[in-house]
Enzyme design. Sequence first.
Site, short mmCIF file in Angstrom:
data_model
loop_
_atom_site.label_atom_id
_atom_site.label_comp_id
_atom_site.label_asym_id
_atom_site.label_seq_id
_atom_site.Cartn_x
_atom_site.Cartn_y
_atom_site.Cartn_z
N LYS A 47 12.32 9.81 4.44
CA LYS A 47 11.75 8.54 4.92
C LYS A 47 12.85 7.62 5.45
O LYS A 47 12.71 7.04 6.54
CB LYS A 47 10.99 7.84 3.79
CG LYS A 47 10.29 6.56 4.26
CD LYS A 47 9.59 5.86 3.11
CE LYS A 47 10.59 5.13 2.23
NZ LYS A 47 9.94 4.29 1.19
N ASP A 64 5.58 5.58 4.38
CA ASP A 64 5.75 4.95 3.07
C ASP A 64 4.37 4.80 2.44
O ASP A 64 3.38 5.36 2.93
CB ASP A 64 6.46 3.60 3.20
CG ASP A 64 5.60 2.55 3.91
OD1 ASP A 64 4.54 2.92 4.48
OD2 ASP A 64 5.98 1.37 3.89
#
Length: 214
Positions: A120, A138
Amino acid sequence: MNAKKRYAIFETLQSLNPHPKTELEYTTPFELLIAVMLSAQATDVSVNKAMRKMFPVANTPAAVLALGEAGVSDYIRTIGLYRTKAKNVIATCRMLIDQYDGQVPDDREALEALPGVGRKTANVVLNTAFGHPTIAVDTHIFRVANRTGLAPGKDVRAVETALEKFTPKEFLRDAHHWLILHGRYVCRARVPECWHCAIEPLCEYRPKTPAPVE
Protein backbone atom coordinates in the site's frame (compact mmCIF):
# COMPACT_ATOMS: atom_id res chain seq x y z
CA MET A 1 -21.90 -3.26 -11.68
CA ASN A 2 -21.65 -2.57 -15.39
CA ALA A 3 -18.97 -0.54 -17.13
CA LYS A 4 -21.33 2.36 -17.91
CA LYS A 5 -22.19 2.83 -14.25
CA ARG A 6 -18.53 2.59 -13.17
CA TYR A 7 -17.60 5.25 -15.70
CA ALA A 8 -20.37 7.51 -14.44
CA ILE A 9 -19.17 7.12 -10.84
CA PHE A 10 -15.63 8.19 -11.65
CA GLU A 11 -16.86 10.94 -13.97
CA THR A 12 -18.96 12.32 -11.10
CA LEU A 13 -16.11 12.15 -8.60
CA GLN A 14 -13.82 13.86 -11.10
CA SER A 15 -16.31 16.66 -11.68
CA LEU A 16 -16.42 17.34 -7.94
CA ASN A 17 -12.65 17.23 -7.50
CA PRO A 18 -10.74 17.51 -10.81
CA HIS A 19 -7.29 17.47 -9.21
CA PRO A 20 -7.40 15.34 -6.05
CA LYS A 21 -4.40 15.23 -3.76
CA THR A 22 -3.29 13.31 -0.73
CA GLU A 23 -3.99 15.04 2.57
CA LEU A 24 -0.48 14.22 3.75
CA GLU A 25 1.80 17.24 3.54
CA TYR A 26 5.05 16.80 1.60
CA THR A 27 7.35 18.56 -0.83
CA THR A 28 9.63 15.73 -2.03
CA PRO A 29 9.29 12.00 -2.72
CA PHE A 30 11.32 11.34 0.44
CA GLU A 31 8.99 13.42 2.61
CA LEU A 32 6.01 11.61 1.09
CA LEU A 33 7.61 8.20 1.73
CA ILE A 34 8.23 8.99 5.40
CA ALA A 35 4.76 10.49 5.86
CA VAL A 36 3.05 7.45 4.34
CA MET A 37 5.15 5.09 6.45
CA LEU A 38 4.07 6.97 9.56
CA SER A 39 0.40 7.09 8.52
CA ALA A 40 -0.22 3.36 9.03
CA GLN A 41 -2.81 3.01 11.81
CA ALA A 42 -2.64 6.76 12.34
CA THR A 43 -4.45 9.81 10.97
CA ASP A 44 -3.05 12.11 8.31
CA VAL A 45 -3.70 14.97 10.72
CA SER A 46 -1.42 13.46 13.38
CA VAL A 47 1.32 12.75 10.84
CA ASN A 48 1.16 16.25 9.38
CA LYS A 49 1.36 17.78 12.84
CA ALA A 50 4.50 15.81 13.68
CA MET A 51 6.17 16.35 10.31
CA ARG A 52 5.65 20.12 10.46
CA LYS A 53 8.17 19.99 13.30
CA MET A 54 10.54 17.31 11.97
CA PHE A 55 10.85 18.15 8.27
CA PRO A 56 12.21 21.69 8.80
CA VAL A 57 14.98 20.07 10.84
CA ALA A 58 15.47 16.86 8.86
CA ASN A 59 13.90 16.09 5.49
CA THR A 60 16.60 14.06 3.74
CA PRO A 61 17.77 10.51 4.46
CA ALA A 62 21.12 11.78 5.76
CA ALA A 63 19.55 14.39 8.04
CA VAL A 64 16.99 11.94 9.44
CA LEU A 65 19.69 9.32 9.95
CA ALA A 66 21.68 11.90 11.90
CA LEU A 67 18.74 12.32 14.28
CA GLY A 68 18.99 8.66 15.22
CA GLU A 69 16.16 6.44 16.34
CA ALA A 70 15.73 8.36 19.60
CA GLY A 71 15.62 11.68 17.80
CA VAL A 72 12.98 10.50 15.34
CA SER A 73 10.99 9.02 18.23
CA ASP A 74 10.92 12.40 19.94
CA TYR A 75 9.21 13.92 16.91
CA ILE A 76 6.70 11.12 16.29
CA ARG A 77 5.79 9.91 19.79
CA THR A 78 2.24 11.27 19.32
CA ILE A 79 1.77 8.81 16.43
CA GLY A 80 0.70 5.23 17.05
CA LEU A 81 3.41 2.54 17.09
CA TYR A 82 6.03 5.28 17.08
CA ARG A 83 8.90 3.14 18.38
CA THR A 84 8.58 0.57 15.60
CA LYS A 85 8.06 3.31 13.03
CA ALA A 86 11.14 5.22 14.19
CA LYS A 87 13.21 2.05 13.85
CA ASN A 88 11.89 1.46 10.32
CA VAL A 89 12.44 5.09 9.30
CA ILE A 90 16.08 4.95 10.35
CA ALA A 91 16.65 1.61 8.63
CA THR A 92 14.98 2.89 5.47
CA CYS A 93 17.13 6.04 5.44
CA ARG A 94 20.24 3.91 5.78
CA MET A 95 19.19 1.75 2.81
CA LEU A 96 18.34 4.79 0.69
CA ILE A 97 21.81 6.20 1.31
CA ASP A 98 23.66 2.91 0.87
CA GLN A 99 21.79 1.65 -2.19
CA TYR A 100 20.14 4.61 -3.93
CA ASP A 101 22.37 7.64 -3.29
CA GLY A 102 19.74 9.01 -0.93
CA GLN A 103 17.00 9.02 -3.58
CA VAL A 104 13.61 7.31 -3.35
CA PRO A 105 13.48 4.59 -6.02
CA ASP A 106 10.76 4.76 -8.67
CA ASP A 107 10.30 1.00 -8.54
CA ARG A 108 7.82 -1.21 -6.68
CA GLU A 109 10.22 -4.03 -5.83
CA ALA A 110 12.82 -1.61 -4.50
CA LEU A 111 10.25 0.29 -2.45
CA GLU A 112 8.77 -2.85 -0.91
CA ALA A 113 12.26 -3.96 0.11
CA LEU A 114 12.56 -0.91 2.39
CA PRO A 115 11.84 -1.56 6.10
CA GLY A 116 8.28 -0.63 7.01
CA VAL A 117 7.16 -0.26 3.39
CA GLY A 118 4.42 -2.59 2.21
CA ARG A 119 2.45 -2.75 -1.01
CA LYS A 120 0.00 0.00 0.00
CA THR A 121 2.79 2.45 0.90
CA ALA A 122 4.65 1.60 -2.29
CA ASN A 123 1.50 2.22 -4.33
CA VAL A 124 0.95 5.62 -2.73
CA VAL A 125 4.53 6.70 -3.44
CA LEU A 126 4.49 5.35 -7.00
CA ASN A 127 1.21 7.12 -7.74
CA THR A 128 1.58 10.40 -5.88
CA ALA A 129 5.30 11.04 -6.26
CA PHE A 130 5.95 9.45 -9.64
CA GLY A 131 2.61 9.45 -11.45
CA HIS A 132 2.11 5.71 -11.82
CA PRO A 133 -1.52 4.58 -12.30
CA THR A 134 -1.49 2.50 -9.12
CA ILE A 135 -4.28 2.14 -6.58
CA ALA A 136 -3.38 1.98 -2.90
CA VAL A 137 -6.23 0.15 -1.19
CA ASP A 138 -6.71 1.22 2.41
CA THR A 139 -9.69 0.59 4.68
CA HIS A 140 -11.65 3.45 3.08
CA ILE A 141 -11.19 2.18 -0.48
CA PHE A 142 -11.86 -1.41 0.56
CA ARG A 143 -15.15 -0.33 2.14
CA VAL A 144 -16.26 1.91 -0.73
CA ALA A 145 -15.37 -0.63 -3.41
CA ASN A 146 -17.35 -3.37 -1.69
CA ARG A 147 -20.25 -1.31 -0.37
CA THR A 148 -21.01 0.45 -3.65
CA GLY A 149 -20.41 -2.62 -5.82
CA LEU A 150 -17.73 -0.74 -7.75
CA ALA A 151 -15.07 -3.44 -7.33
CA PRO A 152 -15.98 -6.09 -4.74
CA GLY A 153 -13.26 -8.28 -3.27
CA LYS A 154 -12.67 -10.48 -0.23
CA ASP A 155 -9.35 -8.85 0.64
CA VAL A 156 -7.28 -5.76 -0.13
CA ARG A 157 -5.34 -7.36 -2.98
CA ALA A 158 -8.53 -8.62 -4.64
CA VAL A 159 -10.05 -5.12 -4.51
CA GLU A 160 -6.83 -3.62 -5.91
CA THR A 161 -6.87 -6.09 -8.80
CA ALA A 162 -10.55 -5.44 -9.49
CA LEU A 163 -10.11 -1.66 -9.46
CA GLU A 164 -7.12 -1.83 -11.79
CA LYS A 165 -9.15 -4.02 -14.13
CA PHE A 166 -12.44 -2.12 -14.11
CA THR A 167 -11.40 1.53 -13.67
CA PRO A 168 -11.39 3.35 -17.04
CA LYS A 169 -7.84 4.27 -17.98
CA GLU A 170 -8.40 8.02 -17.91
CA PHE A 171 -9.36 7.79 -14.24
CA LEU A 172 -6.68 5.39 -12.99
CA ARG A 173 -4.17 8.05 -11.97
CA ASP A 174 -6.57 9.74 -9.54
CA ALA A 175 -8.94 6.89 -8.66
CA HIS A 176 -7.52 6.03 -5.26
CA HIS A 177 -7.53 9.67 -4.13
CA TRP A 178 -11.20 10.06 -5.04
CA LEU A 179 -12.18 6.83 -3.32
CA ILE A 180 -10.18 7.53 -0.15
CA LEU A 181 -11.71 10.98 0.21
CA HIS A 182 -15.19 9.64 -0.53
CA GLY A 183 -14.79 6.96 2.12
CA ARG A 184 -13.31 9.38 4.62
CA TYR A 185 -15.94 12.10 4.35
CA VAL A 186 -19.11 10.62 2.81
CA CYS A 187 -19.24 6.83 2.66
CA ARG A 188 -18.22 6.54 6.30
CA ALA A 189 -17.66 3.24 8.06
CA ARG A 190 -20.45 3.23 10.63
CA VAL A 191 -23.09 5.29 8.84
CA PRO A 192 -22.70 6.10 5.14
CA GLU A 193 -24.07 9.58 4.48
CA CYS A 194 -26.14 8.60 1.47
CA TRP A 195 -28.38 11.67 1.79
CA HIS A 196 -25.68 13.97 0.41
CA CYS A 197 -23.69 11.50 -1.70
CA ALA A 198 -23.14 12.59 -5.30
CA ILE A 199 -22.90 9.01 -6.54
CA GLU A 200 -25.89 7.72 -4.55
CA PRO A 201 -28.04 7.16 -7.68
CA LEU A 202 -25.27 4.96 -9.14
CA CYS A 203 -24.36 3.10 -5.95
CA GLU A 204 -25.68 -0.43 -5.45
CA TYR A 205 -25.64 -0.29 -1.64
CA ARG A 206 -28.93 -1.19 0.03
CA PRO A 207 -30.55 0.10 2.07
CA LYS A 208 -29.68 3.76 1.58
CA THR A 209 -29.14 5.72 4.75
CA PRO A 210 -31.75 8.47 5.23
CA ALA A 211 -30.84 11.91 6.45
CA PRO A 212 -30.88 12.23 10.25
CA VAL A 213 -33.95 13.85 11.75
CA GLU A 214 -33.11 17.14 13.41
